[in-house]
Design a protein around this motif. Structure first.
Motif, PDB file in Angstrom:
ATOM      1  N   UNK A  96       0.679  -1.344  -0.147  1.00  0.00           N
ATOM      2  CA  UNK A  96       0.059   0.174   0.124  1.00  0.00           C
ATOM      3  C   UNK A  96       0.903   1.292  -0.147  1.00  0.00           C
ATOM      4  N   UNK A  97       1.971   1.162   0.760  1.00  0.00           N
ATOM      5  CA  UNK A  97       2.838   2.222   0.948  1.00  0.00           C
ATOM      6  C   UNK A  97       3.187   2.628  -0.334  1.00  0.00           C
ATOM      7  N   UNK A  98       3.971   1.459  -1.264  1.00  0.00           N
ATOM      8  CA  UNK A  98       4.583   1.787  -2.432  1.00  0.00           C
ATOM      9  C   UNK A  98       3.419   2.135  -3.458  1.00  0.00           C
ATOM     10  N   UNK A  99       2.331   1.816  -3.402  1.00  0.00           N
ATOM     11  CA  UNK A  99       1.283   2.170  -4.375  1.00  0.00           C
ATOM     12  C   UNK A  99       1.035   3.860  -4.184  1.00  0.00           C
ATOM     13  N   UNK A 100       1.010   3.993  -2.967  1.00  0.00           N
ATOM     14  CA  UNK A 100       0.630   5.697  -2.693  1.00  0.00           C
ATOM     15  C   UNK A 100       2.067   6.356  -3.014  1.00  0.00           C
ATOM     16  N   UNK A 101       3.089   6.018  -2.999  1.00  0.00           N
ATOM     17  CA  UNK A 101       4.177   6.679  -3.410  1.00  0.00           C
ATOM     18  C   UNK A 101       4.219   6.959  -4.809  1.00  0.00           C
ATOM     19  N   UNK A 102       3.250   6.345  -5.539  1.00  0.00           N
ATOM     20  CA  UNK A 102       3.441   6.635  -7.123  1.00  0.00           C
ATOM     21  C   UNK A 102       2.680   7.897  -7.429  1.00  0.00           C
ATOM     22  N   UNK A 103       1.947   8.471  -6.502  1.00  0.00           N
ATOM     23  CA  UNK A 103       0.980   9.641  -6.753  1.00  0.00           C
ATOM     24  C   UNK A 103       0.383  10.237  -5.127  1.00  0.00           C
ATOM     25  N   UNK A 104       1.384  10.451  -4.315  1.00  0.00           N
ATOM     26  CA  UNK A 104       1.137  10.876  -3.123  1.00  0.00           C
ATOM     27  C   UNK A 104      -0.041  11.996  -2.971  1.00  0.00           C
ATOM     28  N   UNK A 105      -0.228  12.818  -3.869  1.00  0.00           N
ATOM     29  CA  UNK A 105      -1.020  13.859  -3.962  1.00  0.00           C
ATOM     30  C   UNK A 105      -2.552  13.304  -4.060  1.00  0.00           C
ATOM     31  N   UNK A 106      -2.556  12.158  -4.906  1.00  0.00           N
ATOM     32  CA  UNK A 106      -3.961  11.556  -5.111  1.00  0.00           C
ATOM     33  C   UNK A 106      -4.223  10.237  -4.392  1.00  0.00           C
ATOM     34  N   UNK A 128       3.221   1.604  10.836  1.00  0.00           N
ATOM     35  CA  UNK A 128       2.238   1.993   9.958  1.00  0.00           C
ATOM     36  C   UNK A 128       2.657   3.512   9.548  1.00  0.00           C
ATOM     37  N   UNK A 129       2.701   4.358  10.642  1.00  0.00           N
ATOM     38  CA  UNK A 129       3.048   5.750  10.538  1.00  0.00           C
ATOM     39  C   UNK A 129       4.405   5.919   9.793  1.00  0.00           C
ATOM     40  N   UNK A 130       5.325   5.515  10.241  1.00  0.00           N
ATOM     41  CA  UNK A 130       6.569   5.430   9.726  1.00  0.00           C
ATOM     42  C   UNK A 130       6.790   5.212   8.172  1.00  0.00           C
ATOM     43  N   UNK A 131       5.822   4.232   7.833  1.00  0.00           N
ATOM     44  CA  UNK A 131       5.710   3.876   6.343  1.00  0.00           C
ATOM     45  C   UNK A 131       5.035   4.951   5.605  1.00  0.00           C
TER      46      UNK A 131
END
Length: 331
Positions: A96-106, A128-131
């Motif tokens: 999930x963290x990697x997926x969100x790094x693709x477009x952190x504003x969206x 979880x927070x650190x990720x």
């Protein structure tokens, strides 16, 4: 701006050396979809579950500016051995963290924890927070135990201390008295009542006044029961002043309605009349946009029913985005 606060992800694969109790994702012939195999479950997952570019395309097509993505609920499998449950949670959280790094504003992600072991779940919140994840998704019951049970209190206190958001997704209880045909319908209503009610009545909400918590599908039938609860608490109809002579269960704390107004609720309730009731009872500052995408098709465009209601601009701005930002601690 429109934030979809209830959308889901699935990892596209799992480690080859994972325990046998882990899920797997099988290729679908002639398609970019995958089939989730998890115990007896077989679920064909669209590629938007796990491909960031496809998610953004779907956002653009529906008019979504940002999604809060959480694990597909069947992954919250609390009957796994605690060590396996923790390993699965860590794998899903990393994805999930990697997926969100693709477009952190969206894309904003929520993780998961093995609440069958409350101590391990509590300890995992820091990771979880650190990720970079905004919070955690949990089920409405843990192997039949209400989330407001005292054994989960330290978990919620730690979530409050760390400032991570909590999303409660309705899930069938192993003790459900409804037939399987009701698992996707009436169970949502019943489980929502149990989850939100246990938080309000079990002392957790009072002990964690700054906890930012949201309930899927407006916590089911919770809002319909609140006026009755308020009557038993204060002896009056229509939230009128307390009538001690009629009060059945008086106490000095906040009323049930006041307690309920500490929570957030996604407004995926399928009818504008229900949304009107929720606004009138709980307040427009408590509701979020939600879709369950891609497990369910979104309205086209997103929040079509809300858009059709001619809400005052202040209410629309709250429900469409500002409440989600407050729930996420980004106000």
């Amino acid at each position: 701006m429109i934030i979809d606060a209830h959308a889901h992800i699935l990892p596209d694969d799992y480690p080859s050396d994972a325990p046998e109790c882990f899920p797997s994702m099988e290729a679908v012939s002639g398609s970019t979809d995958r089939t989730l195999v998890f115990g007896q479950m077989r679920f064909q997952a669209k590629d938007a579950f796990f491909a960031a570019e496809r998610r953004l395309e779907e956002q653009d097509a529906s008019g979504v500016d940002m999604e809060v993505v959480s694990p597909m609920p069947p992954l919250l499998k609390y009957d796994l051995p605690p060590a396996d449950g923790l390993a699965l949670a860590q794998h899903v959280n990393h994805f999930t963290a990697q997926l969100c790094e693709h477009a952190p504003d969206r894309l904003t992600g929520l993780g998961m924890v093995p609440l069958q072991d409350p101590d391990a779940a509590t300890a995992e919140l820091t990771a979880i927070k650190d990720a970079g994840l905004a919070g955690v998704e949990i089920a409405s019951n843990i192997l039949g135990a209400s989330i407001g049970d005292e054994k989960f209190l330290d978990f919620f206190k730690e979530a409050e201390r760390l400032g991570v958001s909590v999303f409660v997704h309705a899930m069938p209880s192993p003790m459900s008295r409804l037939p399987m045909s009701a698992m996707g319908t009436y169970v949502v209503g019943v489980e929502g009542i149990f989850a939100a009610g246990s938080m309000a009545l079990g002392g957790t909400a009072a002990a964690c006044p700054d906890l930012r918590i949201s309930f899927s599908h407006a916590a089911g039938g919770f809002a319909m029961m609140l006026p009755r609860a308020n009557y038993f608490w204060g002896g009056s109809w229509n939230e009128e002043p307390v009538n001690p002579e009629r009060a059945v269960m008086p106490d000095d704390g906040p009323s049930p309605l006041e307690m309920a107004r500490r929570f957030y609720y996604d407004s995926m309730v399928f009818d504008h009349r229900t949304i009107r009731y929720l606004i009138d009872l709980l307040g427009a500052d408590r509701l979020l946009v939600g879709s369950d995408f891609p497990a369910m098709l979104r309205e086209e465009p997103i929040a079509k029913t809300l858009r059709s209601m001619d809400l005052p601009s202040e209410q629309w701005e709250d429900i469409s985005s500002r409440n989600a930002l407050r729930w996420l601690g980004r106000a």
